[in-house]
Design an enzyme around this catalytic site. Structure first.
Site, PDB file in Angstrom:
ATOM      1  N   SER A  38       0.860  -1.180   0.000  1.00 21.49           N
ATOM      2  CA  SER A  38       0.000   0.000   0.000  1.00 21.49           C
ATOM      3  C   SER A  38       0.895   1.228   0.000  1.00 21.49           C
ATOM      4  O   SER A  38       1.568   1.508   0.985  1.00 21.49           O
ATOM      5  CB  SER A  38      -0.893   0.022   1.236  1.00 21.49           C
ATOM      6  OG  SER A  38      -1.716  -1.104   1.256  1.00 21.49           O
ATOM      7  N   MET A  98       3.066   2.253   5.423  1.00 19.70           N
ATOM      8  CA  MET A  98       2.889   1.299   4.340  1.00 19.70           C
ATOM      9  C   MET A  98       2.612  -0.094   4.913  1.00 19.70           C
ATOM     10  O   MET A  98       3.181  -0.466   5.934  1.00 19.70           O
ATOM     11  CB  MET A  98       4.178   1.275   3.513  1.00 19.70           C
ATOM     12  CG  MET A  98       4.124   0.417   2.287  1.00 19.70           C
ATOM     13  SD  MET A  98       5.724   0.418   1.432  1.00 19.70           S
ATOM     14  CE  MET A  98       5.851   2.123   0.924  1.00 19.70           C
ATOM     15  N   CYS A  99       1.726  -0.838   4.255  1.00 22.10           N
ATOM     16  CA  CYS A  99       1.483  -2.208   4.678  1.00 22.10           C
ATOM     17  C   CYS A  99       1.633  -3.147   3.491  1.00 22.10           C
ATOM     18  O   CYS A  99       1.687  -2.719   2.346  1.00 22.10           O
ATOM     19  CB  CYS A  99       0.116  -2.363   5.344  1.00 22.10           C
ATOM     20  SG  CYS A  99      -1.293  -2.322   4.252  1.00 22.10           S
ATOM     21  N   THR A 100       1.728  -4.432   3.796  1.00 24.84           N
ATOM     22  CA  THR A 100       1.834  -5.471   2.778  1.00 24.84           C
ATOM     23  C   THR A 100       0.473  -6.144   2.647  1.00 24.84           C
ATOM     24  O   THR A 100      -0.159  -6.469   3.649  1.00 24.84           O
ATOM     25  CB  THR A 100       2.884  -6.516   3.196  1.00 24.84           C
ATOM     26  OG1 THR A 100       4.118  -5.854   3.421  1.00 24.84           O
ATOM     27  CG2 THR A 100       3.059  -7.565   2.127  1.00 24.84           C
TER      28      THR A 100
END
Length: 185
Positions: free
Chosen positions: A40, A59-61
């Site tokens: 993201s 940020m994420c996965t």
């Protein structure tokens, strides 16, 4: 009185349907190419939770996979404090390829999800109309296969988000976690 109430409800429904129709969907959407790992990169929203949590977001996965029924299993892992939190969501396919629905078991909100644009190997732009008891909201996500995207893709995300009525204060390029050993986030 009853006729007036029905007219108001009809106009509200028409407005909702028009808002959903105004969000484009990727032409010739190929669901199998959307699967895999995404990061993201950008998030835009006019929801209250976004306004409250904006400064804490990173940020994420996200891992997207297809279920046996042809729906999408979306698993996002993101930093929360000093730990990683994982959230699973099941996006149910609709009659239109590239459009999905989701109902939050926690909040009861209904999500109308559109894969607006993607080239499958670099980026995906996803827009969601959310309906819940406190009112409607819009969310736009920019996914990337890597932790960085070109300035042109970031600008495309910003311009699309503005086109959905979101302000610059409601648009965020997510900072990377940058911590070694952060479970791939």
């Amino acid at each position: 009185m009853q006729t007036m109430l029905l007219s108001i409800l009809g106009l509200a429904l028409l407005g909702t349907l028009h808002a959903q129709d105004s969000i484009p969907v990727q032409a010739d959407f190929q669901q199998d190419k959307l699967t895999g790992r995404w990061y993201s990169i950008g998030l835009a929203s006019n929801s209250n939770w976004f306004k409250e949590k904006r400064n804490l977001m990173k940020m994420c996965t996200t891992i997207i996979s297809t279920t046996a029924e042809g729906n999408l299993e979306v698993t996002s892992t993101y930093p929360k404090g000093d730990q990683c939190v994982t959230r699973n969501s099941l996006y149910t396919k609709t009659e239109q390829p590239g459009r999905f629905s989701y109902t939050s078991p926690r909040w009861g909100s209904k999500h109308n999800i559109h894969v607006v644009e993607t080239n499958y190997d670099e980026y995906a732009l996803v827009a969601t109309q959310i309906s819940k008891s406190t009112g409607p909201s819009t969310m736009v996500l920019l996914y990337s296969r890597t932790k960085e995207l070109s300035p042109e893709r970031l600008e495309m995300f910003t311009q699309f988000s503005r086109g959905q009525g979101l302000t610059d204060e409601e648009i965020l390029i997510l900072p990377q976690t940058g911590e070694p050993g952060s479970a791939g986030m």
